[in-house]
Design an enzyme around this catalytic site. Structure first.
Site, mmCIF file in Angstrom:
data_model
loop_
_atom_site.group_PDB
_atom_site.id
_atom_site.type_symbol
_atom_site.label_atom_id
_atom_site.label_comp_id
_atom_site.label_asym_id
_atom_site.label_seq_id
_atom_site.Cartn_x
_atom_site.Cartn_y
_atom_site.Cartn_z
ATOM 1 N N HIS B 37 36.609 -17.418 -19.074
ATOM 2 C CA HIS B 37 36.612 -16.778 -18.472
ATOM 3 C C HIS B 37 38.338 -16.391 -19.029
ATOM 4 O O HIS B 37 38.826 -15.438 -18.628
ATOM 5 C CB HIS B 37 36.716 -17.365 -17.566
ATOM 6 C CG HIS B 37 34.875 -17.544 -17.198
ATOM 7 N ND1 HIS B 37 34.542 -18.139 -16.851
ATOM 8 C CD2 HIS B 37 34.052 -16.898 -16.765
ATOM 9 C CE1 HIS B 37 33.735 -18.657 -17.409
ATOM 10 N NE2 HIS B 37 33.093 -17.570 -16.547
ATOM 11 N N LYS B 149 30.490 -14.471 -27.368
ATOM 12 C CA LYS B 149 28.882 -15.622 -26.937
ATOM 13 C C LYS B 149 28.138 -15.498 -26.611
ATOM 14 O O LYS B 149 27.172 -16.169 -27.289
ATOM 15 C CB LYS B 149 30.106 -16.921 -25.927
ATOM 16 C CG LYS B 149 29.373 -18.094 -26.348
ATOM 17 C CD LYS B 149 29.811 -19.084 -27.203
ATOM 18 C CE LYS B 149 29.138 -20.054 -26.821
ATOM 19 N NZ LYS B 149 28.985 -21.256 -25.874
ATOM 20 N N GLN B 153 23.844 -10.910 -23.426
ATOM 21 C CA GLN B 153 24.485 -9.956 -22.460
ATOM 22 C C GLN B 153 25.526 -8.964 -22.650
ATOM 23 O O GLN B 153 25.101 -7.791 -22.380
ATOM 24 C CB GLN B 153 24.714 -10.643 -21.574
ATOM 25 C CG GLN B 153 25.895 -10.223 -20.620
ATOM 26 C CD GLN B 153 26.746 -11.321 -19.818
ATOM 27 O OE1 GLN B 153 25.539 -12.210 -18.875
ATOM 28 N NE2 GLN B 153 27.606 -11.902 -20.059
ATOM 29 N N SER B 186 32.247 -24.809 -22.115
ATOM 30 C CA SER B 186 32.135 -26.266 -20.736
ATOM 31 C C SER B 186 30.499 -27.199 -21.281
ATOM 32 O O SER B 186 31.106 -28.384 -20.805
ATOM 33 C CB SER B 186 32.668 -25.933 -20.037
ATOM 34 O OG SER B 186 31.538 -24.829 -19.786
ATOM 35 N N ARG B 187 30.070 -26.954 -22.065
ATOM 36 C CA ARG B 187 28.308 -27.834 -22.295
ATOM 37 C C ARG B 187 29.144 -28.676 -23.581
ATOM 38 O O ARG B 187 28.295 -29.538 -23.727
ATOM 39 C CB ARG B 187 27.799 -26.764 -22.632
ATOM 40 C CG ARG B 187 26.806 -26.013 -21.119
ATOM 41 C CD ARG B 187 25.606 -25.793 -21.877
ATOM 42 N NE ARG B 187 24.890 -24.907 -20.779
ATOM 43 C CZ ARG B 187 25.517 -23.658 -20.616
ATOM 44 N NH1 ARG B 187 25.965 -22.767 -21.929
ATOM 45 N NH2 ARG B 187 24.581 -23.077 -19.319
#
Lengths: 289, 289
Positions: B37, B149, B153, B186-187
């Protein structure tokens, strides 16, 4: 008046106008302009710096058995009329320009569609809402003008603008009537002389309904029966529907209160006419606007 | 930085800014901001007068078995991060504000959804496209930023903007990678140490595929097999999919040419990772960008 045929030119023009803080009044049509359209244009002319008229016969809102290819078109006449009404920009795209490839998205209208005229036109309002979403993004109007004669369309557009948060003010424009009360329509010329005299009962039955509500009647079925009885006794026309719903939600109602529409459609020998009134009903007797 | 929680305040602010010809860069998120982000925000900050960040966990894009209520939220932290990145307006509406009554319309995505991750999330992209239609009308951005990524979307958003003629430039932002090539997420912290070492093969297999195409291979099945074999031989992860499609249409392709995506998803013990590369492939050997 400038005629614009591409989306890119239209958006460029509008972005320039908005940078100058111009207000934009928009009247979307399928062309073959009649007095109703001109009323919308006059109103838009009064209230905005710039008036945009679009003429686009939208294939997406015609059913498979409907008359897309034979829908009447007369661009030269429309162009002259638009010029007379002071239109600044006439947006006149081709089908190719508006739907240049297979669409990956469309608008689905989930409410307000399966009643009144929409009942017999599945998918019609999805097509209307999809093309309006495109046109709203192309014209970016401050205000958009629609005739309340097609009250269901206005209800769908109200939902579209409100639910999708378009920064647009919807201006519903009152029905224009002949001196005897018959709602103006280009279809009225298809009434036989006797039918033309009889057709005055459509509006008469609506004003009688209003009076009954003012006098305290709050049962929608009683009102619907009264309207139907009056139409049957004073015309040879066949009633297609006489309905009362909340407006603009178009939900059934048990006891008349709030904003309601009384809408009707009557078939004559060569033409089907529609009419409606929208009432603000409060609980007190006489509380009707 | 100003935090705005109502649609009306946001639209009023934006209309004022646009009347001053300010360009508006928009980063829509569900909050719990991570490095991806922040990369979008930095890019938006470079390219626009005004940067708008939205934080809204959109119930419409969660399936009935998905984790809407437990989706991670930390507004205070997000607010500090946004402030550091030079965000001008943070739009932070409640669910009540965004969906204040039953919706009469929604966006239906008809293509690009039944492949890759969308295959197992029916209705997900309808929810994404519907909330983005609302946000685009509320924020009226000049440019909207999305990370590549989530390439599916981006493909759906490309279709939404293009088909509905939003006057918005879509800016897909490249994947940010660790030094060894693993796409940042973040995973990644949920990888076991051994898995973290192995996970480097995801990007390695994609670059090997690119090399094979540069050397003349044009059969998508051969490439998919090569990628799958490499992943299987170098990790304990389970392949969810390895796919090649045209981009952004996400259609099957028989012979590699034009813009194509190679996308993969691999399940490790506690986490599922995705990665992709998008290639411009011409007919000559070596013609790959």
């Amino acid at each position: 008046m400038r005629v614009i045929t591409t989306i890119k030119d239209m958006q460029t023009e509008i972005i320039n106008l908005k940078a100058q803080s111009k207000s934009i009044g928009f009247v979307p049509t399928m062309g073959f302009l009649h007095e109703g359209h001109l009323t919308l244009l006059k109103r838009a002319r009064e209230e905005n710096n710039i008036v945009v008229l679009s003429i686009f016969v939208n294939p997406l809102q015609f059913g498979p058995t409907e008359d897309f290819s034979t829908y009447p078109r007369d661009f030269d006449r429309d162009q002259s009329l638009a010029d007379c009404e002071g239109v600044d920009l006439l947006f006149y795209p081709s089908v190719e320009e508006m739907y240049h490839h297979s669409s990956s998205v469309r608008v689905t209208v989930q409410e307000r569609t399966d009643v009144l005229c929409g009942k017999s036109r599945p998918g019609h309002f999805d097509g209307v809402a999809t093309v309006l979403t495109k046109l709203f993004n192309i014209v970016m109007p401050t205000r958009a003008y629609f005739g309340i004669k097609d009250a269901q369309q206005v209800a769908v557009v109200e939902g579209l603008i409100s639910d999708f948060n378009f920064p647009i003010e919807l201006i519903p424009v009152d029905i224009v009537r002949e001196e005897d009360g018959l709602a103006k329509s280009s279809r009225n010329v298809n009434l036989l002389p006797e039918e033309r005299s009889e057709a005055v009962v459509l509006y008469k039955s609506l004003t009688a309904a209003k009076k009954a509500i003012e006098e305290g009647e709050r049962n929608p079925q009683t009102i619907k029966d009264q309207v139907s009885d009056m139409i049957r006794s004073e015309t040879h026309g066949q009633i297609d529907y006489v309905e009362i719903y909340t407006y603009p939600q178009l939900k059934e109602i048990q006891n008349l209160e709030g904003t309601c529409i009384i809408a009707l459609a009557v078939k004559f020998s060569k033409v089907r006419l529609i009419d409606n009134i929208i009432l603000e009903i409060s609980q007190e007797i006489g509380g009707v606007k």
